[in-house]
Motif scaffolding. Structure first.
Motif, short mmCIF file in Angstrom:
data_model
loop_
_atom_site.label_atom_id
_atom_site.label_comp_id
_atom_site.label_asym_id
_atom_site.label_seq_id
_atom_site.Cartn_x
_atom_site.Cartn_y
_atom_site.Cartn_z
N PHE A 28 -3.24 2.14 10.49
CA PHE A 28 -3.40 3.56 9.79
C PHE A 28 -4.99 3.51 9.11
O PHE A 28 -5.17 4.67 9.05
N GLU A 29 -5.28 2.21 9.68
CA GLU A 29 -6.90 2.65 9.29
C GLU A 29 -7.77 3.63 10.26
O GLU A 29 -8.60 3.82 9.44
N ARG A 78 -12.62 4.66 1.66
CA ARG A 78 -11.21 4.05 1.36
C ARG A 78 -11.30 3.46 -0.21
O ARG A 78 -11.06 3.15 -1.51
N CYS A 103 1.16 -1.26 -0.08
CA CYS A 103 0.28 0.05 0.43
C CYS A 103 0.60 1.30 0.23
O CYS A 103 1.25 1.61 1.05
N HIS A 113 -5.02 -4.36 1.79
CA HIS A 113 -4.44 -5.10 3.16
C HIS A 113 -4.89 -4.15 4.17
O HIS A 113 -3.61 -4.18 4.94
N CYS A 114 -5.87 -3.29 4.17
CA CYS A 114 -5.92 -2.78 5.03
C CYS A 114 -6.08 -3.24 6.62
O CYS A 114 -6.43 -2.21 7.98
N CYS A 167 -6.63 6.03 7.30
CA CYS A 167 -7.53 6.79 6.51
C CYS A 167 -8.89 7.08 5.97
O CYS A 167 -9.85 6.75 7.36
N CYS A 207 -4.33 -3.03 9.58
CA CYS A 207 -2.70 -1.60 8.73
C CYS A 207 -2.95 -0.99 10.68
O CYS A 207 -3.88 -0.32 11.14
N ARG A 215 0.09 4.63 0.02
CA ARG A 215 -0.12 5.14 1.16
C ARG A 215 0.48 4.95 2.82
O ARG A 215 0.82 6.22 3.08
N ARG A 216 0.61 3.29 3.12
CA ARG A 216 0.89 2.95 4.43
C ARG A 216 2.26 3.20 3.91
O ARG A 216 3.04 3.96 5.21
N GLY A 236 -4.20 5.39 -1.59
CA GLY A 236 -4.56 3.58 -0.46
C GLY A 236 -5.06 2.90 -1.37
O GLY A 236 -5.91 2.73 -2.01
N ASN A 237 -4.02 1.81 -0.80
CA ASN A 237 -4.52 0.54 -1.55
C ASN A 237 -5.91 0.04 -0.27
O ASN A 237 -4.52 -1.04 0.81
S1 SF4 Z 1 -6.06 1.61 6.27
FE1 SF4 Z 1 -5.82 0.50 3.91
S2 SF4 Z 1 -5.52 2.37 2.55
FE2 SF4 Z 1 -5.19 3.32 4.27
S3 SF4 Z 1 -2.64 3.02 5.16
FE3 SF4 Z 1 -3.56 1.14 5.63
S4 SF4 Z 1 -3.51 -0.71 3.74
FE4 SF4 Z 1 -3.60 1.51 3.04
#
Ligand code: SF4
Length: 1023
Positions: A992-993, A1000, A728, A986-987, A996, A990, A730-731, A982-983
């Motif tokens: 950063f859920e 998304r 990702c 793979h959230c 984001c 993550c 953005r990650r 942001g892909n």
């Molecule tokens: S939450 Fe999803 S879109 Fe956002 S940084 Fe993590 S993997 Fe990427």
């Protein structure tokens, strides 16, 4: 004694004025004393009387306590008695509860709640006739125990005096058939008692005694509400010794001119403040208006915040206790740390709540929070020292390994040292004295000074905080007077806490600005507008809980004051407050957004809505009620902003209303004059995220070209860093370019984190193979030779050592869960050993390297050539390299996570770069010309495929290497091009859920056709 019953408001004031004139007997200079319920009421009456001819002279306005003080205070002090402060009472309670009198309470005597309850009961019944205590005693059982405790408290406090003693001494002075009695009468002149809120028996006795030496006239207040007048009628009956005249208390009750219904307390307060300011613009002075409430949250704080933000002058008391000020928080917080076992979250919360100094500078609370998390500190002084020292050592190792981040790691290591020193010093400073209250007081004063500094450090503090600091210092000085007993830590803290419950000092004076406070403060005042906030069921009137020690049923039988009587007093305060205003407004909120619950209007408000001779209004009627002349309804916060109750009160408020009107007219909010750059960005963000092109709000970094992995002077890359861009972008942007990291506070760790579990397994396997390689070559394991018992013993030893190291560092979570996890990890590792036997037999291989690192500790990095002629520098560490009998290499990378099905693509669309990279590196370092097999070994996947765990990989060949280089080029291009979409594939899990946007997935589907990110989409989602 003359007794007059009069309605609260102008009628009562007119009676006071005429009684005062009569008391003067034509002599304007004759001394007269007016006893008022509160000091500020005396101030207000003085001003009101002085404003009208003939004015006033030689009239004293005193509370009954002040009057008693004038009569006898000097005498009590001359006897060596000192006032009973909350700390003195607390200390007396502690002494009684720790002695034989504790009786039935001895089992819970050490509980702070017991001490608080007993102190409150004592305050409630203090001053009751001796016969009441006798009656309590003769009831036997629990009641008799309580009577014994209350008497013991009286004995404990014999060398002090409280308001009861003061008034009793004044009564004695007034009744004594001596010159003192005459002198008392002469000195105070006629006494006018104005609207007494509550006269307790000993206060009545003083008035009766004074009545023998000087005329006493009582002007009692009436509201017309039978419940609210119950205390007043009881007082009249007590003073006149005959039944009260019902007619004197009869009459219509006060009603509000209009009522407001708001959606939340915030909207309610905003509307009220706007309305008062509109009245101010129309000529009503601020000091002629009041905003009052029942004293319950959130109104005190909310009013304070709105008025301060709008810069509106106001005077208020009791908004916060001393304990909530910076000085109070700092001192109490520090004293609680040792009892809390030096918990990390307590220490961090404490240093975050006040400018605590370390070496003259405020401690960097947020950075210490992060570092103490990383170090795994949970609690205990040993952990603070050991884990911070360990973490500092780790950071210094990292500084040696990574030249480009050397200064960052060194700075963090130094901060760990500073934090450890600070905690150690603080623990020393918090070692309490063993001596008297005086020593404790000196010790705490010094501690406060050490933690917050002197005038230089507090020079920028708000005036209220400086005043509160001075007050806290005075409280500490006052504690020194508690005598020569040795208090101990718990008693000192309890006494200090009790003292710091007092209201923080006001920085404004009565008569300046809007009056803000609890509703009971208005009785006896005269104002233009009174606004009563928060009129919801349960708050008006407030219902005090019954006393567990001496309940109301027992109190009634014995003649003690009842807790339940406060309900009538609250009703009386409400009607008296309405009588104080020319215009009266009531308001309530229909919802409590903080607790997420619906609220119902108070019965008193509903009564005010009910027209005379009409059926009563119920809460459900108000739910349907449309706006009328007397009922204003505000359905939403937007309605409060747009509302016509008054103009906005602050620049922000003005802008908000203007913007609302602008958008309601269908105009583009972004073109509004009040929309500043930040808000413009917000609008642009909304627009940008809604359309189908890839914008700067989706991760398009135009103009600010990020550091390229191919930058010759840039950082050496790890394969996993580049992989994270493929997973990702953005990650990658958040974690690698912005350096944002998620942290789980160690005290929240229930069980070993997956990352730590992986490190543990890697560490064990690295040591196991390294110890093998440390043996003479002739004694090392041969291809096909099982590890056998010696191998298992070695593994068990290493596992035990690593387990205990991880436990010591606090990384393993709760003991019960760790017991399960450690058994599982041990099982996986034993299984690994058996599988390794099979693997080496099949491959005819033996280990030649473990944790083969490159690019670390000043070692040479490896480079990968890009197709445009540039290079990317890599560093890394290969878990294990084995050599086969044919001269080839088998490169292994242990994985402890879940097995993911491999694809044909050797680099798994860029998300698995390690194998190809490590194969190339191993070939280079080990100088091999044979085949290079590269594999992931899923160590934790022992249950898959009928008990055979997985090893997946490939043999490195030119085609796969070409694919690897092509993908590295693609990833570098994406980073250099500033493409960070942001892909959402793979959230899950993550870090950063929460950062984001929640939509998304839809956003990705909408925008992925944009040519700007075509190269990444082709890599991540090949058709
Ligand atoms: S939450 Fe999803 S879109 Fe956002 S940084 Fe993590 S993997 Fe990427």
């Amino acid at each position: 004694m003359k007794l007059v019953v009069e309605r609260y408001g102008d009628a009562a004031f007119a009676t006071l004025a005429s009684e005062l004139e009569r008391a003067k007997e034509g002599d304007p200079l004759r001394r007269v004393t007016v006893v008022v319920p509160r000091r500020h009421v005396g101030l207000a009456i003085r001003r009101r009387l002085a404003a009208h001819p003939p004015g006033i002279a030689n009239v004293s306005f005193l509370t009954i306590g002040q009057l008693a003080g004038e009569l006898a205070g000097g005498w009590l002090a001359s006897c060596g008695r000192r006032p009973v402060t909350p700390a003195v009472l607390g200390e007396a309670v502690r002494a009684v509860l720790s002695g034989p009198e504790a009786g039935a309470l001895s089992a819970v005597a050490g509980q702070p709640a017991t001490a608080r309850a007993l102190a409150q009961t004592y305050r409630d019944v203090r001053g009751s006739p001796a016969s009441s205590l006798d009656a309590l005693s003769t009831r036997g059982g629990w009641s008799a125990e309580m009577a014994r405790l209350l008497r013991a408290l009286d004995r404990e406090l014999a060398s002090y005096y409280d308001d009861v003693d003061l008034v009793a001494a004044a009564t004695a002075a007034a009744t004594a058939a001596t010159a003192a009695a005459t002198a008392a009468g002469v000195s105070v002149g006629p006494v006018l008692v104005y609207l007494p809120a509550r006269l307790r028996p000993f206060e009545v006795a003083l008035l009766e005694a004074l009545d023998h030496v000087t005329p006493v006239i009582v002007v009692a207040g009436a509201t017309g509400d039978p419940d609210a007048d119950t205390p007043g009628q009881a007082l009249v009956e007590r003073l006149s010794e005959k039944p009260a005249d019902d007619a004197a208390f009869a009459g219509p009750v006060e009603r509000a001119e209009w009522i407001l219904r708001a959606p939340t307390a915030d909207s309610e307060v905003l509307a009220a403040v706007r309305y008062l300011m509109s009245k101010n613009r129309d000529g009503t002075p601020l000091e002629r208006m009041a905003l009052v409430h029942s004293g319950t949250a959130p109104y005190p704080r909310l009013l304070h915040d709105v008025l301060v933000r709008a810069g509106i002058p106001f005077n208020a008391s009791g908004i916060r206790p001393l304990a909530a000020t910076v000085a109070g928080r700092t001192l109490l917080g520090a004293l609680e740390l040792p009892d809390g076992g030096w918990r990390r979250d307590d220490v961090v919360a404490w240093i975050s709540s006040a400018p605590v100094l370390d070496g003259g500078r405020p401690v960097p609370a947020s950075s210490w929070h992060a570092l103490s998390c990383d170090a795994g500190v949970v609690s205990g002084l040993d952990e603070w020292q050991e884990r911070l020292a360990d973490h500092a050592a780790v950071l210094r190792d990292l500084a040696d390994q990574e030249d480009e981040r050397r200064s960052l790691f060194e700075r963090r290591a130094s901060e760990c040292d500073a934090m450890a020193t600070f905690v150690a010093d603080l623990s020393t400073r918090l070692v309490p004295p063993s001596g008297s209250w005086t020593e404790w007081s000196r010790w705490a004063s010094k501690l406060l000074g050490d933690l917050l500094g002197g005038p230089v450090q507090t020079a920028d503090w708000p005036a209220g905080e400086v005043a509160a600091l001075d007050e806290v210092k005075e409280v500490l000085e006052g504690l020194a007077s508690l005598g020569d007993r040795r208090p101990g830590a718990a008693a000192f803290r309890a006494a200090l806490s009790a003292e710091l419950e007092a209201a923080a000092p006001q920085t404004s004076r009565f008569g300046h600005g809007i009056m803000v406070g609890e509703i009971g403060q208005l009785a006896g005042l005269e104002l233009d507008t009174v606004w009563v906030l928060g009129m919801v069921d349960g708050a008006f009137p407030g219902r005090p809980a019954d006393d567990a020690l001496v309940p109301d049923a027992v109190r009634e039988a014995c003649g003690f004051p009842l807790r339940g009587a406060r309900v009538s007093e609250s009703r009386r305060d409400y009607f008296a407050a309405l009588a104080a205003g020319r215009e009266r407004v009531l308001s309530f909120a229909t919802g409590d957004q903080r607790q997420g619950r619906k609220l119902r209007p108070a019965r008193l408000l509903l009564d005010s809505m009910t027209d005379p001779d009409s059926p009563p209004v119920f809460a459900r009627d108000l739910e349907q009620q449309e706006a009328t002349e007397r009922f204003c309804t505000m359905p939403s916060f937007a309605a409060a902003v747009a509302g016509d109750l008054g103009d906005p009160v602050s620049p922000d408020d003005w802008d908000l209303r203007s913007l609302l009107r602008w958008t309601e007219a269908g105009r583009d909010p972004a073109r509004h004059f009040a929309v500043d750059a930040a808000l413009q960005d917000g609008f642009e963000l909304q627009r940008g995220r809604r359309n189908s092109t890839f914008t700067r709000f989706d991760g398009r970094i135009d103009g600010a070209v990020p550091t390229s992995p191919a930058d010759p002077g840039g950082r050496v890359q790890s394969a996993t860093a580049l992989e994270s861009y493929a997973v990702c972008p953005r990650r990658y942007f958040f974690s690698k370019l912005l350096g944002i990291e998620a942290r789980v506070p160690p005290e929240d760790v229930e069980r070993i984190e997956p990352l730590e579990r992986g490190l543990l397994v890697h560490r064990v396997l690295e040591r196991f193979i390294s110890e093998e390689l440390a043996r003479p070559e002739t004694q090392r394991i041969a291809p096909g030779e099982p590890w056998g018992e010696p191998g298992r013993e070695r593994l068990a030893r290493i596992v035990a050592e690593e387990f205990s190291d991880f436990e010591r560092r606090g990384l393993t979570g709760r003991p019960a869960l760790w017991a399960t996890d450690r058994a599982a990890i041990w099982g996986e590792l034993r299984h690994f050993l058996r599988e390794d036997d099979d693997y080496r037999a099949q491959q005819r291989a033996v280990p030649v390297a473990a944790e083969l690192s490159f690019g670390h500790n000043g070692g040479e990095w490896v480079t990968v050539d890009l197709r445009d002629g540039r290079q990317v520098k890599f560093r890394g560490s290969i878990d294990r390299v084995d050599r086969t009998e044919t001269g080839g290499l088998s490169v292994l990378d242990y994985k402890t996570g879940k097995h993911v099905k491999e694809e044909e693509d050797p680099v798994q669309r860029g998300t698995r770069l390690q194998l190809a990279l490590y194969g190339r590196v191993a070939r280079q370092i080990e100088q091999s010309h044979g085949p290079i097999d590269v594999h992931y070994w899923f160590v934790g996947d022992r249950h898959s495929r009928r008990g055979r765990y997985r090893r997946e990989g490939f043999t490195l060949d030119p085609e796969r290497e070409d694919r690897f280089e092509g993908v590295v080029q693609s990833l570098v291009d994406g980073i250099e091009g500033g493409r960070f979409p942001g892909n959402p594939a793979h959230c899950k899990g993550c870090d950063f859920e929460g950062v984001c946007p929640p939509d998304r997935e839809r956003s990705w589907e909408r925008k992925k056709a944009d040519p700007w990110i075509a190269e990444y989409v082709a890599l991540a989602e090949p058709s």
